[in-house]
Write a protein that holds these residues in place. Structure first.
Motif, PDB file in Angstrom:
ATOM      1  N   ASP A 305       0.843  -1.193   0.000  1.00 39.12           N
ATOM      2  CA  ASP A 305       0.000   0.000   0.000  1.00 39.12           C
ATOM      3  C   ASP A 305       0.882   1.248   0.000  1.00 39.12           C
ATOM      4  OD1 ASP A 305      -2.217  -1.606   0.167  1.00 39.12           O
ATOM      5  OD2 ASP A 305      -2.668  -1.159   2.264  1.00 39.12           O
ATOM      6  N   ALA A 306       0.557   2.215  -0.852  1.00 36.37           N
ATOM      7  CA  ALA A 306       1.183   3.526  -0.764  1.00 36.37           C
ATOM      8  C   ALA A 306       0.483   4.296   0.347  1.00 36.37           C
ATOM      9  CB  ALA A 306       1.079   4.273  -2.091  1.00 36.37           C
ATOM     10  N   VAL A 307       1.209   4.693   1.388  1.00 35.94           N
ATOM     11  CA  VAL A 307       0.603   5.215   2.610  1.00 35.94           C
ATOM     12  C   VAL A 307       1.018   6.668   2.843  1.00 35.94           C
ATOM     13  CG1 VAL A 307       0.357   4.920   5.100  1.00 35.94           C
ATOM     14  CG2 VAL A 307       0.589   2.913   3.623  1.00 35.94           C
ATOM     15  N   THR A 308       0.022   7.504   3.099  1.00 35.76           N
ATOM     16  CA  THR A 308       0.247   8.889   3.514  1.00 35.76           C
ATOM     17  C   THR A 308      -0.462   9.098   4.835  1.00 35.76           C
ATOM     18  OG1 THR A 308       0.302   9.639   1.214  1.00 35.76           O
ATOM     19  CG2 THR A 308       0.000  11.325   2.904  1.00 35.76           C
ATOM     20  N   ALA A 309       0.261   9.651   5.830  1.00 32.52           N
ATOM     21  CA  ALA A 309      -0.307   9.885   7.158  1.00 32.52           C
ATOM     22  C   ALA A 309      -0.672  11.358   7.306  1.00 32.52           C
ATOM     23  CB  ALA A 309       0.683   9.476   8.240  1.00 32.52           C
ATOM     24  N   TYR A 310      -1.797  11.606   7.975  1.00 30.37           N
ATOM     25  CA  TYR A 310      -2.269  12.957   8.270  1.00 30.37           C
ATOM     26  C   TYR A 310      -2.425  13.075   9.781  1.00 30.37           C
ATOM     27  CZ  TYR A 310      -3.348  12.860   3.294  1.00 30.37           C
ATOM     28  OH  TYR A 310      -3.247  12.736   1.924  1.00 30.37           O
ATOM     29  N   LEU A 311      -1.811  14.124  10.366  1.00 27.65           N
ATOM     30  CA  LEU A 311      -1.818  14.284  11.815  1.00 27.65           C
ATOM     31  C   LEU A 311      -2.207  15.715  12.170  1.00 27.65           C
ATOM     32  CD1 LEU A 311       1.131  12.733  10.917  1.00 27.65           C
ATOM     33  CD2 LEU A 311       0.887  12.010  13.290  1.00 27.65           C
ATOM     34  N   PHE A 312      -2.888  15.864  13.312  1.00 24.44           N
ATOM     35  CA  PHE A 312      -3.265  17.196  13.790  1.00 24.44           C
ATOM     36  C   PHE A 312      -3.261  17.179  15.311  1.00 24.44           C
ATOM     37  CE2 PHE A 312      -6.140  20.552  15.135  1.00 24.44           C
ATOM     38  CZ  PHE A 312      -5.749  21.612  14.325  1.00 24.44           C
ATOM     39  N   ALA A 313      -2.719  18.247  15.909  1.00 23.97           N
ATOM     40  CA  ALA A 313      -2.652  18.355  17.370  1.00 23.97           C
ATOM     41  C   ALA A 313      -2.945  19.788  17.794  1.00 23.97           C
ATOM     42  CB  ALA A 313      -1.274  17.928  17.872  1.00 23.97           C
ATOM     43  N   LEU A 347       4.824   8.151   3.525  1.00 21.55           N
ATOM     44  CA  LEU A 347       5.595   7.037   4.079  1.00 21.55           C
ATOM     45  C   LEU A 347       5.979   6.014   3.030  1.00 21.55           C
ATOM     46  CD1 LEU A 347       3.538   6.520   7.353  1.00 21.55           C
ATOM     47  CD2 LEU A 347       5.787   7.581   7.147  1.00 21.55           C
ATOM     48  N   GLY A 348       5.657   6.278   1.765  1.00 25.28           N
ATOM     49  CA  GLY A 348       5.992   5.333   0.714  1.00 25.28           C
ATOM     50  C   GLY A 348       5.153   4.078   0.818  1.00 25.28           C
ATOM     51  N   ASP A 349       5.692   2.973   0.305  1.00 27.77           N
ATOM     52  CA  ASP A 349       4.968   1.701   0.332  1.00 27.77           C
ATOM     53  C   ASP A 349       5.142   0.997   1.674  1.00 27.77           C
ATOM     54  OD1 ASP A 349       4.244   2.206  -2.231  1.00 27.77           O
ATOM     55  OD2 ASP A 349       5.633   0.787  -3.158  1.00 27.77           O
ATOM     56  N   ALA A 350       4.058   0.428   2.176  1.00 26.49           N
ATOM     57  CA  ALA A 350       4.120  -0.324   3.425  1.00 26.49           C
ATOM     58  C   ALA A 350       5.022  -1.540   3.238  1.00 26.49           C
ATOM     59  CB  ALA A 350       2.729  -0.758   3.850  1.00 26.49           C
ATOM     60  N   THR A 371      -4.421   5.019   2.214  1.00 26.24           N
ATOM     61  CA  THR A 371      -3.701   3.924   1.565  1.00 26.24           C
ATOM     62  C   THR A 371      -4.193   3.802   0.129  1.00 26.24           C
ATOM     63  OG1 THR A 371      -5.313   2.265   2.283  1.00 26.24           O
ATOM     64  CG2 THR A 371      -3.485   2.725   3.770  1.00 26.24           C
ATOM     65  N   THR A 372      -3.266   3.628  -0.796  1.00 28.50           N
ATOM     66  CA  THR A 372      -3.604   3.645  -2.224  1.00 28.50           C
ATOM     67  C   THR A 372      -3.072   2.403  -2.919  1.00 28.50           C
ATOM     68  OG1 THR A 372      -3.473   6.060  -2.199  1.00 28.50           O
ATOM     69  CG2 THR A 372      -3.440   4.986  -4.354  1.00 28.50           C
ATOM     70  N   ARG A 373      -3.876   1.869  -3.840  1.00 29.68           N
ATOM     71  CA  ARG A 373      -3.477   0.768  -4.716  1.00 29.68           C
ATOM     72  C   ARG A 373      -3.717   1.176  -6.164  1.00 29.68           C
ATOM     73  NH1 ARG A 373      -0.845  -4.168  -3.185  1.00 29.68           N
ATOM     74  NH2 ARG A 373      -1.175  -4.380  -0.952  1.00 29.68           N
ATOM     75  N   SER A 374      -2.887   0.690  -7.079  1.00 23.48           N
ATOM     76  CA  SER A 374      -2.992   1.050  -8.496  1.00 23.48           C
ATOM     77  C   SER A 374      -3.494  -0.121  -9.317  1.00 23.48           C
ATOM     78  CB  SER A 374      -1.623   1.505  -9.029  1.00 23.48           C
ATOM     79  OG  SER A 374      -1.190   2.671  -8.359  1.00 23.48           O
ATOM     80  N   GLY A 375      -4.325   0.202 -10.330  1.00 21.97           N
ATOM     81  CA  GLY A 375      -4.799  -0.791 -11.276  1.00 21.97           C
ATOM     82  C   GLY A 375      -4.196  -0.556 -12.648  1.00 21.97           C
ATOM     83  N   ASP A 376      -4.864  -1.016 -13.677  1.00 26.17           N
ATOM     84  CA  ASP A 376      -4.371  -0.854 -15.048  1.00 26.17           C
ATOM     85  C   ASP A 376      -4.717   0.531 -15.596  1.00 26.17           C
ATOM     86  OD1 ASP A 376      -3.542  -3.415 -14.791  1.00 26.17           O
ATOM     87  OD2 ASP A 376      -4.912  -4.284 -16.270  1.00 26.17           O
ATOM     88  N   ASP A 377      -3.930   0.966 -16.568  1.00 21.75           N
ATOM     89  CA  ASP A 377      -4.187   2.201 -17.313  1.00 21.75           C
ATOM     90  C   ASP A 377      -4.254   3.429 -16.413  1.00 21.75           C
ATOM     91  OD1 ASP A 377      -4.374   0.695 -19.690  1.00 21.75           O
ATOM     92  OD2 ASP A 377      -6.495   0.287 -19.298  1.00 21.75           O
ATOM     93  N   GLY A 378      -3.456   3.450 -15.342  1.00 20.64           N
ATOM     94  CA  GLY A 378      -3.384   4.620 -14.478  1.00 20.64           C
ATOM     95  C   GLY A 378      -4.457   4.700 -13.421  1.00 20.64           C
ATOM     96  N   GLN A 379      -5.441   3.787 -13.460  1.00 24.37           N
ATOM     97  CA  GLN A 379      -6.510   3.816 -12.457  1.00 24.37           C
ATOM     98  C   GLN A 379      -5.937   3.489 -11.074  1.00 24.37           C
ATOM     99  OE1 GLN A 379      -7.850   0.719 -10.944  1.00 24.37           O
ATOM    100  NE2 GLN A 379      -9.324   1.835  -9.665  1.00 24.37           N
ATOM    101  N   ALA A 380      -6.528   4.092 -10.050  1.00 25.62           N
ATOM    102  CA  ALA A 380      -6.123   3.820  -8.673  1.00 25.62           C
ATOM    103  C   ALA A 380      -7.331   3.930  -7.760  1.00 25.62           C
ATOM    104  CB  ALA A 380      -5.029   4.785  -8.231  1.00 25.62           C
ATOM    105  N   ASP A 381      -7.208   3.380  -6.577  1.00 23.77           N
ATOM    106  CA  ASP A 381      -8.248   3.512  -5.565  1.00 23.77           C
ATOM    107  C   ASP A 381      -7.576   3.681  -4.216  1.00 23.77           C
ATOM    108  OD1 ASP A 381     -10.819   3.711  -4.606  1.00 23.77           O
ATOM    109  OD2 ASP A 381     -11.064   1.558  -4.283  1.00 23.77           O
ATOM    110  N   PHE A 382      -8.271   4.352  -3.298  1.00 27.18           N
ATOM    111  CA  PHE A 382      -7.692   4.608  -1.976  1.00 27.18           C
ATOM    112  C   PHE A 382      -8.716   4.375  -0.885  1.00 27.18           C
ATOM    113  CE2 PHE A 382      -9.331   8.706  -3.485  1.00 27.18           C
ATOM    114  CZ  PHE A 382     -10.113   9.118  -2.404  1.00 27.18           C
TER     115      PHE A 382
END
Length: 513
Positions: A305-313, A347-350, A371-382
């Motif tokens: 998974d391509a992972v990006t973390a979001y934090l708030f304090a 954080l890049g790939d898990a 968390t993001t995953r890629s499919g064919d032809d540039g498609q992705a889902d998160f």
């Protein structure tokens, strides 16, 4: 002589009557002015000590959002370039646990009782007390109404919807749990760059309209943003209101959003859709955050998974982000979170064996991962995944049409255990499994392993006496678009703990004079 003798008597009687009347009038006046004897007044035991009572409601409402949708569904222009939801399909499932005598899901704002689906227990004689219902949804949101006999641990309702499509502009899988009402809710959201829409939807199930204040913090400054649209929203009784956050706070790498109601409790979700030209880059629902914490875990992350973390304090704090695996923590990054400013960490790939993301901070903060995953032809889902809540009892449902994997993560520095109970679509018990978790370690269980030869696991209940385990379910759709379309989503567990309010009172004799 007799007449002359009676005259003095009559005069005496008159004088005595006048004196008696004067005495009675004087006594009456005295009684009106002077306080009576203390023995004539009832005593009320009262002191100066305060009285503190904890109360819990036995009725609750939860909002289940409508199927995933596009912000702009206009049909203008060449048909080849029109936005479309494609072959979108949506399923929902609801379940109640414990001392619930009535629960139903109805079309939000619907007028007819025929629009409702009652939760039922296939075997009312068993000890599990699990009622369920499911439905396919074409459009419209739902209101999950629950009435309990008593408010106690292990009692409550959970629900979830899942949408998926292999064609159109919403390719992939989206999911959301049903959101209980509250006076204040908050969200951590991804980038509002060009191509992304973030629709805040606020639902007011009460019979009284309300105004909600919307406050937004971003990544460009450590202060509240001035929105380019309105910062308040009027939500009608038994109705919904909508605000386009990506237009109100554009060009931010992340957002922290609070929704505060002035009049009545509301529920809110955010529909997030991302496009790159004509290429679908994924969609998902953002649901409200839990409470801020020093130790937080985001479950349902997998290797690759391509992972990006979001934090708030609310205060400057340092934290360490680590991957949680089956054998402990693997440190990922140290950082400082500035107060009032969203921190975004790529954080890049898990890595291999990753099951979730842990934040160990000096002060309390909020944590969400994309968390993001890629499919064919540039498609992705998160998937947008909030930090999980560690409570004694919690549950969730698995809608039809998606494959689920349960992930449990132990935040304690010592070994602990939790019990996973699985039920089928009718509320019948399937399996109960005690899961032992090492210190700062996690595990995953395919939902198929919790089912039987005759029935799949559709409802999950986790009992965690230690209150150190955060968990959730990751959804995928088998062979979506013949395996060419990436699809993932995740939902967190719904706490099955009584909502409490503290009522405080003290004796004040100055109120009555």
């Amino acid at each position: 002589m007799s007449a002359n003798a009676s005259t003095p008597r009559r005069v005496a009687h008159v004088i005595i009557g006048l004196i008696t009347m004067i005495v009675l009038v004087a006594l009456f006046a005295a009684l009106m002015v002077l306080p009576g004897p203390a023995t004539w007044v009832d005593k009320v035991a009262a002191g100066n000590n305060a009285i503190d009572r904890t109360v819990s409601p036995t009725q609750s409402d939860a909002y289940c959002p409508a199927p995933m949708a596009l912000a702009d569904s206009g049909t203008y222009g060449d048909s080849a370039f029109q936005a479309t939801v494609g072959d979108l399909t949506t399923q929902a499932r609801y379940a109640s646990f414990g001392s619930v005598y009535s629960a139903s899901a109805a079309v939000f704002g619907g007028k007819s009782s025929s629009d409702s689906v009652a939760l039922k227990d296939a075997d009312a004689t068993d000890e599990d007390d699990v009622k369920t219902a499911s439905e396919a949804i074409d459009q419209g949101s739902r209101l999950l109404d629950t009435r309990m006999l008593t408010a106690q641990t292990g009692t409550g309702t959970a629900g979830a919807i899942a949408s998926w499509a292999s064609e159109g502009d919403l390719k992939g899988v989206s999911a959301a749990s049903c959101v209980t009402t509250a006076l204040r809710e908050s969200f951590l959201l991804p980038s509002t760059a060009t191509g992304t829409t973030q629709q805040l939807i606020v639902a007011n199930p009460s019979t009284k309209p309300t105004t909600v204040d919307i406050a937004v913090w971003g990544t460009t400054a450590a202060s509240r943003l001035t929105l380019s649209t309105q910062s308040s929203l009027v939500v009608p009784a038994s109705g919904e209101g909508m605000l386009e956050l990506s237009a109100a706070a554009s060009n931010q790498n992340g957002l922290y959003v609070t929704v505060s109601s002035k009049e009545t409790p509301v529920s809110a979700v955010v529909r997030v859709v991302s496009m790159d030209g004509l290429t679908s880059k994924g969609s998902d629902f953002a649901t409200p955050l839990g409470t801020a914490s020093n130790a937080s875990v985001v479950p349902s992350i997998r290797e690759g998974d391509a992972v990006t973390a979001y934090l708030f304090a609310d205060a400057d704090t340092k934290t360490t982000l680590s991957w949680i695996t089956g054998h402990g923590l693997v440190e990922a990054k140290d950082l400082t979170v500035n107060a009032g400013k969203v921190s975004v960490v790529d954080l890049g790939d898990a890595p291999k064996d990753a099951l979730g993301l842990v934040s160990s901070a000096e002060d309390k903060l909020f944590l969400t991962a994309k968390t993001t995953r890629s499919g064919d032809d540039g498609q992705a889902d998160f998937a947008l995944i909030n930090a999980g809540a560690a409570v004694e009892f919690s549950g969730l449902t698995l809608p039809d049409g998606v494959t689920g994997t349960v992930t449990l993560a132990n935040l304690a520095n010592t070994e602990t255990s939790a019990t996973v109970h699985a039920y089928d679509a009718k509320g019948n018990a399937l399996k109960s499994r005690e899961v032992k978790l090492g210190a700062n370690a996690g595990t995953s269980i395919p939902a198929s392993e919790l089912g039987s030869d005759d029935a799949d696991a559709a409802v999950i209940l986790v009992e965690d006496q230690s209150k150190h385990v955060g968990w959730g379910v990751r959804f995928t759709r088998d062979k979506l678009g013949d395996g060419k379309v990436a699809g993932l989503a995740a939902i967190g567990a719904t706490p099955l703990m009584p909502a409490t309010a503290h009522i405080w009172a003290r004796n004040d004799s100055s109120i009555v004079r």
